[in-house]
Design a protein around this motif. Structure first.
Motif, PDB file in Angstrom:
ATOM      1  N   VAL A 110       0.909  -1.194   0.037  1.00 30.47           N
ATOM      2  CA  VAL A 110       0.002   0.222   0.040  1.00 30.47           C
ATOM      3  C   VAL A 110       0.950   1.185   0.007  1.00 30.47           C
ATOM      4  CG1 VAL A 110      -1.739   1.389   1.478  1.00 30.47           C
ATOM      5  CG2 VAL A 110      -1.852  -1.250   1.192  1.00 30.47           C
ATOM      6  N   TRP A 111       0.572   2.128  -0.900  1.00 30.88           N
ATOM      7  CA  TRP A 111       1.203   3.647  -0.859  1.00 30.88           C
ATOM      8  C   TRP A 111       1.219   4.316   0.262  1.00 30.88           C
ATOM      9  CZ3 TRP A 111       4.438   4.304  -4.944  1.00 30.88           C
ATOM     10  CH2 TRP A 111       4.549   5.519  -5.221  1.00 30.88           C
ATOM     11  N   GLY A 112       2.188   4.829   0.764  1.00 31.78           N
ATOM     12  CA  GLY A 112       2.546   5.634   1.988  1.00 31.78           C
ATOM     13  C   GLY A 112       2.043   4.597   3.113  1.00 31.78           C
ATOM     14  N   ASP A 113       1.161   5.220   3.746  1.00 26.72           N
ATOM     15  CA  ASP A 113       0.596   4.385   5.085  1.00 26.72           C
ATOM     16  C   ASP A 113      -0.959   4.164   4.906  1.00 26.72           C
ATOM     17  OD1 ASP A 113       1.250   3.948   8.257  1.00 26.72           O
ATOM     18  OD2 ASP A 113      -0.579   4.006   7.767  1.00 26.72           O
ATOM     19  N   PRO A 114      -1.321   2.503   5.256  1.00 30.30           N
ATOM     20  CA  PRO A 114      -2.669   2.155   5.017  1.00 30.30           C
ATOM     21  C   PRO A 114      -3.634   3.073   5.734  1.00 30.30           C
ATOM     22  CG  PRO A 114      -1.213   0.392   5.705  1.00 30.30           C
ATOM     23  CD  PRO A 114      -0.290   1.441   5.676  1.00 30.30           C
ATOM     24  N   MET A 115      -3.228   3.667   6.710  1.00 31.25           N
ATOM     25  CA  MET A 115      -4.319   4.489   7.558  1.00 31.25           C
ATOM     26  C   MET A 115      -4.711   5.680   6.976  1.00 31.25           C
ATOM     27  SD  MET A 115      -2.870   7.280   9.337  1.00 31.25           S
ATOM     28  CE  MET A 115      -1.039   7.694   8.985  1.00 31.25           C
ATOM     29  N   LEU A 116      -4.002   6.621   6.094  1.00 31.08           N
ATOM     30  CA  LEU A 116      -4.195   7.746   5.453  1.00 31.08           C
ATOM     31  C   LEU A 116      -4.799   7.838   4.091  1.00 31.08           C
ATOM     32  CD1 LEU A 116      -3.510  10.734   6.114  1.00 31.08           C
ATOM     33  CD2 LEU A 116      -1.380  10.418   5.124  1.00 31.08           C
ATOM     34  N   TYR A 117      -6.043   8.113   3.889  1.00 34.33           N
ATOM     35  CA  TYR A 117      -6.673   8.359   2.836  1.00 34.33           C
ATOM     36  C   TYR A 117      -6.190   7.078   1.600  1.00 34.33           C
ATOM     37  CZ  TYR A 117      -8.371  12.994   3.467  1.00 34.33           C
ATOM     38  OH  TYR A 117      -8.888  14.062   4.001  1.00 34.33           O
ATOM     39  N   THR A 144       4.253   8.208   5.313  1.00 34.73           N
ATOM     40  CA  THR A 144       3.183   8.963   4.540  1.00 34.73           C
ATOM     41  C   THR A 144       3.633  10.103   3.803  1.00 34.73           C
ATOM     42  OG1 THR A 144       2.786  10.637   6.063  1.00 34.73           O
ATOM     43  CG2 THR A 144       1.632   8.585   6.404  1.00 34.73           C
ATOM     44  N   SER A 145       2.859  10.500   2.859  1.00 30.64           N
ATOM     45  CA  SER A 145       3.240  11.646   2.063  1.00 30.64           C
ATOM     46  C   SER A 145       3.284  13.001   2.777  1.00 30.64           C
ATOM     47  CB  SER A 145       2.301  11.920   1.029  1.00 30.64           C
ATOM     48  OG  SER A 145       1.096  11.783   1.410  1.00 30.64           O
ATOM     49  N   ILE A 146       2.637  13.036   4.024  1.00 28.77           N
ATOM     50  CA  ILE A 146       2.831  14.096   4.809  1.00 28.77           C
ATOM     51  C   ILE A 146       3.858  13.966   5.425  1.00 28.77           C
ATOM     52  CG2 ILE A 146       1.783  15.338   6.901  1.00 28.77           C
ATOM     53  CD1 ILE A 146      -0.929  13.997   6.372  1.00 28.77           C
ATOM     54  N   TYR A 208       5.570  14.463  -6.388  1.00 29.62           N
ATOM     55  CA  TYR A 208       6.340  13.165  -6.720  1.00 29.62           C
ATOM     56  C   TYR A 208       7.441  13.015  -5.351  1.00 29.62           C
ATOM     57  CZ  TYR A 208       4.740  14.396 -11.460  1.00 29.62           C
ATOM     58  OH  TYR A 208       3.924  14.684 -12.200  1.00 29.62           O
ATOM     59  N   LEU A 209       7.008  13.480  -4.326  1.00 28.62           N
ATOM     60  CA  LEU A 209       7.851  13.382  -3.202  1.00 28.62           C
ATOM     61  C   LEU A 209       8.501  11.912  -2.830  1.00 28.62           C
ATOM     62  CD1 LEU A 209       5.647  15.553  -0.853  1.00 28.62           C
ATOM     63  CD2 LEU A 209       7.718  16.297  -1.703  1.00 28.62           C
ATOM     64  N   GLY A 210       9.722  12.006  -2.627  1.00 30.18           N
ATOM     65  CA  GLY A 210      10.620  10.755  -2.403  1.00 30.18           C
ATOM     66  C   GLY A 210      10.990  10.148  -3.926  1.00 30.18           C
ATOM     67  N   MET A 243       0.886  13.464  -8.646  1.00 27.82           N
ATOM     68  CA  MET A 243       0.710  13.292  -7.048  1.00 27.82           C
ATOM     69  C   MET A 243       1.183  14.323  -6.403  1.00 27.82           C
ATOM     70  SD  MET A 243       0.121   9.491  -5.666  1.00 27.82           S
ATOM     71  CE  MET A 243       1.757   9.184  -5.649  1.00 27.82           C
ATOM     72  N   ASP A 244       0.300  15.407  -5.772  1.00 25.29           N
ATOM     73  CA  ASP A 244       0.814  16.407  -4.839  1.00 25.29           C
ATOM     74  C   ASP A 244       0.114  16.584  -3.594  1.00 25.29           C
ATOM     75  OD1 ASP A 244      -1.443  17.305  -6.412  1.00 25.29           O
ATOM     76  OD2 ASP A 244      -0.645  19.420  -6.536  1.00 25.29           O
ATOM     77  N   ILE A 245       0.697  17.292  -2.959  1.00 26.21           N
ATOM     78  CA  ILE A 245       0.255  17.635  -1.535  1.00 26.21           C
ATOM     79  C   ILE A 245       0.740  18.699  -1.183  1.00 26.21           C
ATOM     80  CG2 ILE A 245       2.190  16.211  -0.618  1.00 26.21           C
ATOM     81  CD1 ILE A 245       0.293  15.410   1.507  1.00 26.21           C
TER      82      ILE A 245
END
Ligand SMILES: C[S@@+](CC[C@H](N)C(=O)[O-])C[C@H]1O[C@@H](n2cnc3c(N)ncnc32)[C@H](O)[C@@H]1O
Length: 257
Positions: A110-117, A144-146, A208-210, A243-245
């Motif tokens: 799962v991309w990032g962490d499964p708990m976030l969006y 996470t992306s955050i 495209y963080l990371g 993908m941006d944040i």
């Protein structure tokens, strides 16, 4: 009983993988990779690279599957998401029955962490509720992306003693800056930052963080909004997807004490 590992893999840099995540992937018999069509092929590629780099278990195999696409036409937002989750749930039922033995272990990357969006956990509960296949679930957290956004800008997430709201572009106007002076905005298809007119609002934006294509911009929202719109459009055209944040903030540490 089947065992499903829901593994957070970070946001594009294979080095976001934790030791716990690496060990989890090596415990799996089957590694599931979702593919989201040609445009987002890069996302499947990151998962393949993670498996190639870290999985040393010779018994495991990778199964790629096409993730159903969300239909939006003629549907309400809630109706469209519900239908989409139902379709993914059916896909999981099929995969678990066909690709996994009764005592098998599978990993969902799962991309990032499964708990976030992310709705993987929600959808797995839906799969269980069908009664068609039994399994238990183990979750491995990821970066996470955050976190990737704050690291890229070298900033703390919150102002001292103040709350943070995590929201979407659709809802930014409900929260910022009257409800929370720090809002993290994800899944913004409408570039809601460009409608913020408060002269004291500061934006920290990243895409495209990371990954090797990471791009970040920060400044007063009213001053840098146009530049973000331009860079965002250019990058989106170049990659075919984006993908941006961003984090919108107003105020200072300690300014209400
Ligand atoms: C469906 S959510 C998944 C979030 C993910 N579970 C996480 O922990 O970050 C997708 C949204 O996360 C954000 N995002 C995820 N990865 C990102 C990245 N590498 N760079 C910028 N934003 C990212 C974007 O706002 C994107 O629209």
């Amino acid at each position: 009983m089947r065992h499903i590992l829901v593994v957070g893999i970070g946001t594009g840099n294979p080095e976001h993988m934790t030791m716990q995540a690496i060990h989890a992937l090596n415990r799996a018999d089957t590694l599931f990779i979702p593919t989201k069509g040609q445009k987002k092929a890069d996302l499947a590629e990151v998962r393949r690279e993670i498996i190639a780099r870290y999985v040393t278990n010779p018994q495991s195999r990778t199964v790629e599957f096409a993730l159903p696409v969300r239909k939006v036409e003629g549907r309400s937002y809630v109706g469209g998401v519900d239908e989409w989750h139902a379709a993914i749930s059916e896909t999981y039922v099929r995969l678990f029955l066909e690709e996994l033995g009764e005592d098998g272990t599978a990993a969902l990357l799962v991309w990032g962490d499964p708990m976030l969006y992310d709705s993987t956990l929600r959808i797995l509960e839906r799969v269980k509720a069908t009664g068609k296949v039994a399994f238990d679930i183990e979750v491995i957290p990821g970066i996470t992306s955050i976190q990737a956004l704050c690291a890229a800008h070298r900033i703390p997430l919150n102002l001292v003693g103040k709350p943070v709201e995590i929201t979407t572009g659709r809802r930014l106007h409900e929260s910022f800056p009257h409800r929370s002076e720090t809002a993290v905005v994800m899944l913004d298809g409408e570039q809601a930052f460009s409608k913020v007119t408060d002269p004291d609002a500061h934006i920290y934006w990243g895409a495209y963080l990371g990954t090797k294509d990471e791009v970040v911009i920060e400044g007063r929202a009213v001053e840098v909004s146009d530049e973000i719109l331009k860079v965002r459009a250019e990058q989106r055209a170049r990659h075919g997807w984006i993908m941006d944040i961003y984090l919108m903030q107003k105020g200072e540490d300690f300014d209400d004490l």
